[in-house]
Structures are given as C-alpha cells and as structure tokens.
Design a protein around this motif. Sequence first.
Motif, mmCIF file in Angstrom:
data_model
loop_
_atom_site.group_PDB
_atom_site.id
_atom_site.type_symbol
_atom_site.label_atom_id
_atom_site.label_comp_id
_atom_site.label_asym_id
_atom_site.label_seq_id
_atom_site.Cartn_x
_atom_site.Cartn_y
_atom_site.Cartn_z
ATOM 1 N N LEU A 26 -29.080 32.444 -69.570
ATOM 2 C CA LEU A 26 -30.036 32.359 -68.805
ATOM 3 C C LEU A 26 -31.648 30.971 -69.876
ATOM 4 C CD1 LEU A 26 -30.589 34.968 -66.579
ATOM 5 C CD2 LEU A 26 -29.799 32.644 -65.863
ATOM 6 N N THR A 27 -30.747 32.312 -71.001
ATOM 7 C CA THR A 27 -31.852 31.330 -72.383
ATOM 8 C C THR A 27 -31.280 31.642 -73.560
ATOM 9 O OG1 THR A 27 -34.419 31.391 -73.196
ATOM 10 C CG2 THR A 27 -32.963 33.133 -72.940
ATOM 11 N N GLY A 28 -31.881 30.922 -74.938
ATOM 12 C CA GLY A 28 -30.784 30.989 -76.229
ATOM 13 C C GLY A 28 -31.756 32.682 -76.156
ATOM 14 N N ILE A 29 -30.723 33.102 -77.680
ATOM 15 C CA ILE A 29 -30.825 34.156 -78.102
ATOM 16 C C ILE A 29 -31.657 34.452 -79.171
ATOM 17 C CG2 ILE A 29 -29.638 36.596 -78.623
ATOM 18 C CD1 ILE A 29 -30.192 35.563 -74.901
ATOM 19 N N ARG A 30 -32.595 34.770 -79.725
ATOM 20 C CA ARG A 30 -33.846 33.891 -80.771
ATOM 21 C C ARG A 30 -34.931 34.206 -81.035
ATOM 22 N NH1 ARG A 30 -37.981 31.458 -79.166
ATOM 23 N NH2 ARG A 30 -38.244 30.616 -77.174
ATOM 24 N N GLY A 31 -35.264 34.659 -82.330
ATOM 25 C CA GLY A 31 -36.893 34.798 -82.621
ATOM 26 C C GLY A 31 -36.213 36.844 -82.675
ATOM 27 N N ASP A 32 -37.852 37.263 -82.016
ATOM 28 C CA ASP A 32 -38.114 38.577 -82.092
ATOM 29 C C ASP A 32 -38.177 39.371 -80.854
ATOM 30 O OD1 ASP A 32 -39.154 38.740 -84.568
ATOM 31 O OD2 ASP A 32 -40.906 37.771 -84.362
ATOM 32 N N VAL A 33 -37.232 39.731 -80.760
ATOM 33 C CA VAL A 33 -35.949 40.223 -79.196
ATOM 34 C C VAL A 33 -36.107 42.417 -79.406
ATOM 35 C CG1 VAL A 33 -34.017 40.729 -77.922
ATOM 36 C CG2 VAL A 33 -34.607 39.147 -79.564
ATOM 37 N N LEU A 34 -36.581 42.371 -77.990
ATOM 38 C CA LEU A 34 -37.318 43.506 -77.930
ATOM 39 C C LEU A 34 -36.444 44.594 -76.452
ATOM 40 C CD1 LEU A 34 -38.981 46.508 -77.226
ATOM 41 C CD2 LEU A 34 -40.215 45.281 -75.430
ATOM 42 N N GLU A 35 -35.138 45.149 -76.898
ATOM 43 C CA GLU A 35 -34.481 44.782 -75.839
ATOM 44 C C GLU A 35 -35.117 46.739 -75.465
ATOM 45 O OE1 GLU A 35 -29.943 46.917 -75.425
ATOM 46 O OE2 GLU A 35 -30.140 46.282 -77.244
ATOM 47 N N MET A 36 -35.675 46.452 -74.241
ATOM 48 C CA MET A 36 -35.786 47.781 -72.834
ATOM 49 C C MET A 36 -34.078 49.144 -72.592
ATOM 50 S SD MET A 36 -37.716 49.829 -73.268
ATOM 51 C CE MET A 36 -39.347 49.153 -73.588
ATOM 52 N N GLY A 37 -34.319 50.289 -73.103
ATOM 53 C CA GLY A 37 -33.000 50.640 -72.369
ATOM 54 C C GLY A 37 -31.664 50.013 -73.473
ATOM 55 N N CYS A 38 -31.851 50.864 -75.195
ATOM 56 C CA CYS A 38 -30.321 50.141 -75.721
ATOM 57 C C CYS A 38 -29.576 51.028 -75.418
ATOM 58 C CB CYS A 38 -30.833 49.978 -77.100
ATOM 59 S SG CYS A 38 -31.305 51.419 -77.964
ATOM 60 N N GLY A 39 -29.421 52.229 -75.060
ATOM 61 C CA GLY A 39 -28.099 53.046 -74.609
ATOM 62 C C GLY A 39 -27.253 53.182 -75.937
ATOM 63 N N ILE A 40 -25.872 52.841 -75.995
ATOM 64 C CA ILE A 40 -25.413 53.350 -77.342
ATOM 65 C C ILE A 40 -25.043 52.248 -78.459
ATOM 66 C CG2 ILE A 40 -24.213 55.693 -76.523
ATOM 67 C CD1 ILE A 40 -21.841 53.718 -75.614
ATOM 68 N N GLY A 41 -25.721 51.210 -77.741
ATOM 69 C CA GLY A 41 -26.122 50.069 -78.242
ATOM 70 C C GLY A 41 -24.965 48.921 -77.834
ATOM 71 N N SER A 42 -24.845 48.960 -77.000
ATOM 72 C CA SER A 42 -23.574 48.008 -76.572
ATOM 73 C C SER A 42 -24.025 46.611 -76.408
ATOM 74 C CB SER A 42 -22.925 48.087 -75.000
ATOM 75 O OG SER A 42 -22.201 49.636 -75.048
ATOM 76 N N ILE A 43 -25.112 46.427 -76.185
ATOM 77 C CA ILE A 43 -25.911 45.483 -76.057
ATOM 78 C C ILE A 43 -26.344 44.554 -77.554
ATOM 79 C CG2 ILE A 43 -27.666 43.572 -74.712
ATOM 80 C CD1 ILE A 43 -25.395 44.080 -73.794
ATOM 81 N N SER A 44 -27.044 45.865 -78.071
ATOM 82 C CA SER A 44 -27.660 45.362 -78.842
ATOM 83 C C SER A 44 -26.521 45.061 -80.113
ATOM 84 C CB SER A 44 -27.995 46.816 -79.743
ATOM 85 O OG SER A 44 -28.478 47.418 -78.547
ATOM 86 N N ARG A 45 -25.874 44.977 -80.167
ATOM 87 C CA ARG A 45 -24.649 44.553 -80.906
ATOM 88 C C ARG A 45 -24.104 42.961 -80.207
ATOM 89 N NH1 ARG A 45 -22.264 49.406 -80.208
ATOM 90 N NH2 ARG A 45 -21.560 50.861 -82.116
ATOM 91 N N MET A 46 -24.309 42.460 -79.334
ATOM 92 C CA MET A 46 -24.194 40.986 -78.619
ATOM 93 C C MET A 46 -25.510 40.084 -78.911
ATOM 94 S SD MET A 46 -21.437 41.775 -77.628
ATOM 95 C CE MET A 46 -21.215 40.613 -76.146
ATOM 96 N N ILE A 47 -26.647 40.767 -79.014
ATOM 97 C CA ILE A 47 -27.997 39.887 -79.407
ATOM 98 C C ILE A 47 -27.822 40.342 -80.745
ATOM 99 C CG2 ILE A 47 -30.060 40.330 -79.660
ATOM 100 C CD1 ILE A 47 -30.596 42.314 -77.318
ATOM 101 N N LEU A 48 -26.981 40.588 -81.969
ATOM 102 C CA LEU A 48 -27.300 40.666 -83.264
ATOM 103 C C LEU A 48 -26.963 39.323 -83.205
ATOM 104 C CD1 LEU A 48 -28.066 44.300 -83.713
ATOM 105 C CD2 LEU A 48 -30.264 42.206 -84.448
ATOM 106 N N ARG A 49 -25.359 39.181 -82.665
ATOM 107 C CA ARG A 49 -24.625 38.528 -83.382
ATOM 108 C C ARG A 49 -25.534 37.201 -83.625
ATOM 109 N NH1 ARG A 49 -19.074 39.666 -79.026
ATOM 110 N NH2 ARG A 49 -18.732 41.668 -80.262
ATOM 111 N N SER A 50 -26.029 37.029 -82.622
ATOM 112 C CA SER A 50 -27.171 35.017 -83.023
ATOM 113 C C SER A 50 -27.892 35.107 -84.652
ATOM 114 C CB SER A 50 -28.173 35.108 -82.101
ATOM 115 O OG SER A 50 -28.353 33.843 -82.148
ATOM 116 N N PRO A 51 -27.927 34.270 -84.728
ATOM 117 C CA PRO A 51 -28.148 34.415 -86.283
ATOM 118 C C PRO A 51 -29.690 33.888 -85.745
ATOM 119 C CG PRO A 51 -26.768 32.177 -85.474
ATOM 120 C CD PRO A 51 -26.133 32.850 -84.797
ATOM 121 N N LEU A 52 -29.893 33.326 -85.340
ATOM 122 C CA LEU A 52 -31.388 33.152 -85.024
ATOM 123 C C LEU A 52 -32.144 34.456 -84.602
ATOM 124 C CD1 LEU A 52 -30.340 30.081 -82.570
ATOM 125 C CD2 LEU A 52 -31.078 30.115 -84.925
ATOM 126 N N VAL A 53 -31.918 35.429 -84.111
ATOM 127 C CA VAL A 53 -32.320 36.839 -83.983
ATOM 128 C C VAL A 53 -33.001 36.792 -85.174
ATOM 129 C CG1 VAL A 53 -32.158 39.173 -83.379
ATOM 130 C CG2 VAL A 53 -31.252 37.891 -81.618
#
Length: 235
Positions: A26-53
């Motif tokens: 739905l959009t580029g994964i970039r810049g300064d990101v806020l993840e609300m409700g990260c749990g055990i980090g499953s999606i956090s890992r996916m976000i950090l795969r983007s070199p644009l973050v």
Amino acid sequence: MGEATLELLEEFPAYRDLLWERVSSLTGIRGDVLEMGCGIGSISRMILRSPLVRSLDAVDIEPAYLSRVVREIPDPRLRTICSAAEDFEPRAESYDLVVSINVLEHVRDDQTALRGFARALRPDGVCLVLVPAHPWLFSSLDAGLSHYRRYTRAGLEALAAKAGLAPRSLSHFNPLGALGWWLNGRLLRRPCLPRGQVAAYSRFGIRFSRLLDRLNPFPLGISLVGSFVRTPERG
C-alpha cells in the motif's frame, strides 16, 4: 492466549508473510517508522528489511515482549517503547510511516489511539492499519485473544475521520481466512486456532489465499487493510 498465538504464527510464518506482502504493497516502507503493538517482533523484522527505513520505534504494552525484541533484533535503527496504544504520546509530525497491525481491536479507546497516529504523521506520511473485519464473525477466538470488537468498513472510516485520518485505500483481506474463523470460532466455538490446522494452511492454503484475495469481488475477508493520510486542516 495472545502470546501463544504469536508464537504459533512465528512457527508457521507463511501467513505473516502473506499479510505483510498485502500491507506493505500500500505504500513504501521508508523513513522514520512507528510500529504500534510490535508484540514479539514478527513485523518489526519485516519493516527493518527495508534499507530505506532510517529508524523504527517499536511500541508495546508488554515489557517481556520488548525485552525479547531487543534481544533478538540487534539493529541500531530499532528503539523500543513500553506504552499502551491509547497512552502513547508521540512528538507531533515525527514519523513518515505508522504501522498498526491487529492492534486497535485490543484497545478499549481506539479513537484516542488513532488520534495519536494522526498526530505522529508528518504531512506526507502514511498510516497502515489492519484490523479484524465483520462484527458477525466475533467469536470464541476473538474472546480468547482479548478483542473488544471487529470492524465494518464504514465504521473504521468514520472512526478514522474523527481522529483526523482519511483513507487512501481500504479493502477486505483474505476471504478464505474469514471462512476458517467462522468455522473454528462461531461453529465449533474453539478458544484458539488448532496448531495442525495452522500448519496445514501454511503449507497448502497460502497460495490459494493469495489468489483468492486478488480476485475477491466481494466485501468479505478476515481483516480490513488500509492506508490513511492526515486530513487537511481547515483554516
């Protein structure tokens, strides 16, 4: 029950990957990101795969989850913050992207949480939201996961509008998953998803879900997924 489900989905990550594929389209994964409700980090890992973050602030109400995230994701771009979604007070216009996946249904005051998301966004920022769909699907599975509600499309749009967010896109996701949720929760009244069923779906059902999701012409899905932007301020 919530942690057990997170662990189950981590063990069989195919659905997580399908979900993130849909959300991140739905959009580029970039810049300064806020993840609300990260749990055990499953999606956090996916976000950090983007070199644009540039940075990721991962927020969760459970200190044990955050300790695990810090321990298992040694990335200098990552910072963890312990807070409930409705209590988190970000600096105004401090993030390019806000990600909230399966969080708002756990929050009693989801309106306040969404206002925080709107406040956090920079003028050209995007908020990605995924929530469970269809109140008629609310079942023993939702109760076991401490869900307060499931959402209609119109209801989520109205809630977002009051918070200062306008939908750029909003649609149903994964109609096959809705069938499974109805079967296990409404018909069989199970308190949690059976491990064997999750394993079988991960192995055999994901490809069909991906195809069905693309072709789905109906307002049906286990979730609603959307991208939102800040509502223009009126002078």
